[in-house]
Motif scaffolding. Structure first.
Motif, mmCIF file in Angstrom:
data_model
loop_
_atom_site.group_PDB
_atom_site.id
_atom_site.type_symbol
_atom_site.label_atom_id
_atom_site.label_comp_id
_atom_site.label_asym_id
_atom_site.label_seq_id
_atom_site.Cartn_x
_atom_site.Cartn_y
_atom_site.Cartn_z
ATOM 1 N N ALA A 19 0.832 -1.206 0.000
ATOM 2 C CA ALA A 19 0.000 0.000 0.000
ATOM 3 C C ALA A 19 0.865 1.254 0.000
ATOM 4 N N ILE A 20 2.012 1.180 0.688
ATOM 5 C CA ILE A 20 2.981 2.280 0.712
ATOM 6 C C ILE A 20 4.364 1.663 0.478
ATOM 7 N N GLU A 21 5.133 2.292 -0.404
ATOM 8 C CA GLU A 21 6.417 1.697 -0.776
ATOM 9 C C GLU A 21 7.501 2.757 -0.920
ATOM 10 N N GLY A 22 8.505 2.683 -0.058
ATOM 11 C CA GLY A 22 9.687 3.552 -0.191
ATOM 12 C C GLY A 22 9.366 5.035 -0.185
ATOM 13 N N LEU A 23 8.404 5.434 0.636
ATOM 14 C CA LEU A 23 7.944 6.826 0.603
ATOM 15 C C LEU A 23 8.730 7.699 1.584
ATOM 16 N N SER A 24 9.265 8.814 1.082
ATOM 17 C CA SER A 24 9.983 9.794 1.905
ATOM 18 C C SER A 24 9.484 11.193 1.592
ATOM 19 N N PHE A 25 9.242 11.971 2.619
ATOM 20 C CA PHE A 25 8.862 13.381 2.444
ATOM 21 C C PHE A 25 8.894 14.051 3.806
ATOM 22 N N SER A 26 8.853 15.374 3.825
ATOM 23 C CA SER A 26 8.732 16.045 5.106
ATOM 24 C C SER A 26 7.773 17.222 5.022
ATOM 25 N N VAL A 27 7.123 17.462 6.149
ATOM 26 C CA VAL A 27 6.149 18.548 6.259
ATOM 27 C C VAL A 27 6.733 19.604 7.196
ATOM 28 N N GLU A 28 6.866 20.827 6.696
ATOM 29 C CA GLU A 28 7.366 21.923 7.533
ATOM 30 C C GLU A 28 6.227 22.481 8.383
ATOM 31 N N ALA A 29 6.560 22.935 9.563
ATOM 32 C CA ALA A 29 5.556 23.542 10.435
ATOM 33 C C ALA A 29 4.931 24.751 9.749
ATOM 34 N N GLY A 30 3.632 24.916 9.938
ATOM 35 C CA GLY A 30 2.934 26.086 9.422
ATOM 36 C C GLY A 30 2.387 25.931 8.019
ATOM 37 N N GLN A 31 2.684 24.810 7.383
ATOM 38 C CA GLN A 31 2.230 24.610 6.009
ATOM 39 C C GLN A 31 0.797 24.071 5.938
ATOM 40 N N ILE A 32 0.165 24.312 4.797
ATOM 41 C CA ILE A 32 -0.953 23.467 4.379
ATOM 42 C C ILE A 32 -0.343 22.512 3.360
ATOM 43 N N TYR A 33 -0.259 21.252 3.754
ATOM 44 C CA TYR A 33 0.446 20.244 2.971
ATOM 45 C C TYR A 33 -0.577 19.227 2.480
ATOM 46 N N SER A 34 -0.730 19.104 1.176
ATOM 47 C CA SER A 34 -1.753 18.193 0.656
ATOM 48 C C SER A 34 -1.142 16.933 0.076
ATOM 49 N N VAL A 35 -1.838 15.824 0.298
ATOM 50 C CA VAL A 35 -1.458 14.542 -0.288
ATOM 51 C C VAL A 35 -2.570 14.165 -1.252
ATOM 52 N N ILE A 36 -2.215 14.025 -2.525
ATOM 53 C CA ILE A 36 -3.225 13.645 -3.510
ATOM 54 C C ILE A 36 -2.780 12.379 -4.236
ATOM 55 N N GLY A 37 -3.731 11.791 -4.942
ATOM 56 C CA GLY A 37 -3.453 10.565 -5.690
ATOM 57 C C GLY A 37 -4.757 9.853 -5.968
ATOM 58 N N PRO A 38 -4.760 8.970 -6.962
ATOM 59 C CA PRO A 38 -5.989 8.274 -7.337
ATOM 60 C C PRO A 38 -6.539 7.395 -6.214
ATOM 61 N N ASN A 39 -7.768 6.930 -6.355
ATOM 62 C CA ASN A 39 -8.354 6.003 -5.377
ATOM 63 C C ASN A 39 -7.449 4.790 -5.221
ATOM 64 N N GLY A 40 -7.203 4.418 -3.972
ATOM 65 C CA GLY A 40 -6.378 3.250 -3.698
ATOM 66 C C GLY A 40 -4.887 3.537 -3.741
ATOM 67 N N ALA A 41 -4.499 4.805 -3.905
ATOM 68 C CA ALA A 41 -3.078 5.166 -4.015
ATOM 69 C C ALA A 41 -2.322 4.932 -2.699
ATOM 70 N N GLY A 42 -3.052 4.940 -1.576
ATOM 71 C CA GLY A 42 -2.399 4.720 -0.286
ATOM 72 C C GLY A 42 -2.478 5.914 0.650
ATOM 73 N N LYS A 43 -3.323 6.886 0.337
ATOM 74 C CA LYS A 43 -3.388 8.128 1.125
ATOM 75 C C LYS A 43 -3.866 7.877 2.560
ATOM 76 N N THR A 44 -4.971 7.130 2.682
ATOM 77 C CA THR A 44 -5.494 6.854 4.027
ATOM 78 C C THR A 44 -4.535 5.948 4.804
ATOM 79 N N THR A 45 -3.937 5.003 4.102
ATOM 80 C CA THR A 45 -2.944 4.136 4.753
ATOM 81 C C THR A 45 -1.796 4.988 5.308
ATOM 82 N N LEU A 46 -1.369 5.961 4.522
ATOM 83 C CA LEU A 46 -0.299 6.860 4.972
ATOM 84 C C LEU A 46 -0.719 7.590 6.253
ATOM 85 N N PHE A 47 -1.945 8.112 6.280
ATOM 86 C CA PHE A 47 -2.447 8.771 7.498
ATOM 87 C C PHE A 47 -2.488 7.781 8.667
#
Ligand SMILES: Nc1ncnc2c1ncn2[C@@H]1O[C@H](COP(=O)(O)OP(=O)(O)OP(=O)(O)O)[C@@H](O)[C@H]1O
Ligand SMILES: [Mg+2]
Length: 252
Positions: A19-47
């Motif tokens: 569902a999630i594979e080799g994913l790296s990223f960072s969220v800076e404080a104060g941002q509105i940071y969006s995660v997008i992707g098609p249905n089943g991409a793994g967004k809810t799993t990431l949360f």
């Protein structure tokens, strides 16, 4: 300065499904940071991974530079991370206010012994909790529904109530899983304003959302995932013009 949320080499497999594979990223404080992707991409799993509902198969997740893998959701709420769910989690037979107050109790430890003994400090806490919940309801635009039973509220108002509930534990970061799903265009515009107001208070907003107009309009940074992997990341401009994104997602 380190990032507020830092994800490195994150993997989550369900049996044979990555569902999630080799994913790296960072969220800076104060941002509105969006995660997008098609249905089943793994967004809810990431949360679910970030908020401690799932344990990663591999990889690191840090909050304020500290490892948070294997820390349960209520402990993460104490550290300032709260969320809403794609499937609404409102108790329909309770009032709107009770739902928001419950948010605080569910997300933070209510000291059980203090509760049993009904200590005066607790009664004061309850009154403070109630006042704070009322403030939050006004903040999200639910001020007219304080004593209304949740079942009598419109879908749009309930989606905002959920956000008030997530804010009840006074988080530094909120993760919102499709807050605009099912909203009409007026309600979506109201939600956009609310998210900007939350960010203006210094609360970092991590958003999973399918509404591209909203995502492009309010995000500081966008992460695009596809089949659990990073497809692209960048500003709304960069994402809008990214050929991979256009091919795999926006153009589809
Ligand atoms: N608990 C689980 N057990 C098994 N497979 C799961 C589980 N949770 C998610 N998956 C699988 O992981 C993949 C990603 O699902 P996920 O719900 O994270 O996608 P999503 O990007 O949130 O999709 P949507 O936009 O439809 O909400 C899917 O193939 C899904 O079937
Ligand atoms: Mg989802």
């Amino acid at each position: 300065m380190s990032a507020l949320i830092e994800v490195k080499g994150l993997d989550k497999a369900f049996g044979g499904v990555h569902a999630i594979e080799g994913l790296s990223f960072s969220v800076e404080a104060g941002q509105i940071y969006s995660v997008i992707g098609p249905n089943g991409a793994g967004k809810t799993t990431l949360f679910n991974l970030i908020t401690g509902l799932y344990t990663p198969t591999a990889g690191e997740i840090k909050l304020n530079g500290e490892n948070i893998v294997n820390i349960p959701p209520n402990k993460l709420a104490e550290r300032g991370m709260c969320r809403t769910f794609q499937q609404m989690q409102i108790c329909m037979n309770m009032t709107a206010l009770e739902n928001v107050m419950l948010g605080r109790h569910l997300q933070l430890k209510s000291n059980f012994l203090t509760t049993l003994l009904r200590l005066p400090s607790l009664l004061k806490d309850e009154a403070d909790c109630r006042d704070h919940a009322i403030e939050l309801m006004k903040f999200v635009g639910c001020g007219d529904y304080i004593e209304t039973e949740a079942s009598a509220m419109s879908y749009g108002a309930l989606k905002r109530l959920e956000i008030a509930r997530a804010l009840a534990a006074e988080p530094k970061v909120v993760l919102l899983d499709e807050p605009a799903a099912g909203l009409n265009s007026v309600e979506t515009a109201e939600l956009e304003e609310l998210l900007k107001k939350i960010a203006a208070q210094g609360i970092t907003v991590v958003l999973v959302e399918h509404d591209m107009k909203m995502v492009m309009g309010i995000s500081d940074h966008i992460l695009v995932i596809n089949y659990g992997r990073k497809l692209a990341e960048g500003t709304p401009e960069e994402i809008r013009n990214n050929p991979d994104v256009i091919a795999a997602y926006l153009g589809g």
